[in-house]
Design an enzyme around this catalytic site. Structure first.
Site, short mmCIF file in Angstrom:
data_model
loop_
_atom_site.label_atom_id
_atom_site.label_comp_id
_atom_site.label_asym_id
_atom_site.label_seq_id
_atom_site.Cartn_x
_atom_site.Cartn_y
_atom_site.Cartn_z
CG ASP A 1 -1.95 1.02 1.05
OD1 ASP A 1 -1.77 2.30 0.36
OD2 ASP A 1 -2.68 1.20 1.98
CB SER B 1 -3.48 12.70 -15.26
OG SER B 1 -5.39 13.41 -15.84
CE1 TYR C 1 -6.50 11.28 -10.40
CE2 TYR C 1 -6.63 12.37 -12.21
CZ TYR C 1 -6.59 11.70 -12.08
OH TYR C 1 -5.63 10.82 -12.76
CE LYS D 1 -2.79 11.95 -11.42
NZ LYS D 1 -1.16 10.23 -10.82
#
Length: 245
Positions: free
Chosen positions: A64, A145, A159, A163
């Site tokens: 993890d 991304s 998010y 990025k």
């Protein structure tokens, strides 16, 4: 790819989607691949599905990346068992739909940052030390991304911010690698929308929306790895044809 034959690649988030496609492609290219994943049984299933002649090259390790202890234990196992890391693909990433101004969203925000930013930093640190110690001119990849280069995309908030951090970290790390006297490469790959589990079924089930396939991103890894030592592919943006944003 000949110079990478028999070398060791580590792929985080290897249990599905882009990570699984990359792990499979690197095994087929002749590399020994360690797939790190929380859902390690899915990486084991990927291994079983490979051709019998090459499946021994894929090693499934439970990890993890939000837990630094997991990362340290995994990379120590790789050093002891396989001798070190030559290629790292920081693929593990998550998305949580929340607004930054919402209350009670602290857990989701930390999950995204711990996975997409801190996990990437710690994995890169350990891989870099392994490469430098062995004078290996390795290669580190960040699966970034489009959201890491443009703001204002609907509902991406934390998010997208994570990025953007990856975009900044790619350049910071390139400079640090050079300052350390190494020729270790680093490449950020920024896809548009990819048909993976991170997208809701309402999107992936609609054929009218152009999507990339995970294999398209795996092919980009192979391309960058195949460049000569003098070439630094710093940023590679991949859009599906017809994407509207």
């Amino acid at each position: 790819m000949d110079r990478w034959s028999g070398k060791v690649a580590v792929v985080t988030g290897s249990s599905s989607g882009i990570g699984a496609a990359i792990a499979k492609k690197l095994v087929q290219a002749g590399m020994s691949v360690v797939g790190l994943a929380r859902r390690v049984e899915r990486t084991e299933a990927l291994k079983s599905a490979l051709d019998e002649s090459i499946r021994h090259r894929l090693h499934a390790v439970k990890c993890d990346v939000t837990k630094e202890e997991d990362i340290l234990l995994s990379f120590k196992w790789i050093e002891k068992t396989l001798g070190g890391i030559d290629v790292l693909v920081n693929n593990a990433g998550i998305y949580r739909a929340t607004k930054l101004v919402n209350v009670d969203n602290s857990k989701m925000i930390r999950e995204v940052l711990d996975t997409n930013v801190l996990g990437l930093i710690f994995c890169t640190r350990e891989a870099f030390q392994s490469m430098k110690k062995r004078s290996m001119d390795g290669h580190i990849f960040h699966i970034n991304s489009e959201a890491g280069h443009k703001s204002g995309l609907p509902d991406l908030n934390i998010y997208g911010a994570s990025k953007f951090a990856v975009t900044a970290l790619t350049e910071i790390m390139r400079q640090e690698f050079a300052a350390e006297g190494t020729k270790i490469k680093i490449t950020s790959i920024s896809p548009g929308m990819v048909r993976t589990e991170i997208l809701p079924a309402s999107i992936t089930s609609q054929s009218v929306i152009p999507l990339l396939e995970p294999e398209d991103i795996a092919d980009a890894i192979i391309y960058a790895l195949s460049t000569p030592p003098r070439v630094q592919v710093h940023e590679l943006t991949i859009k599906p044809v017809g994407e509207s944003f």
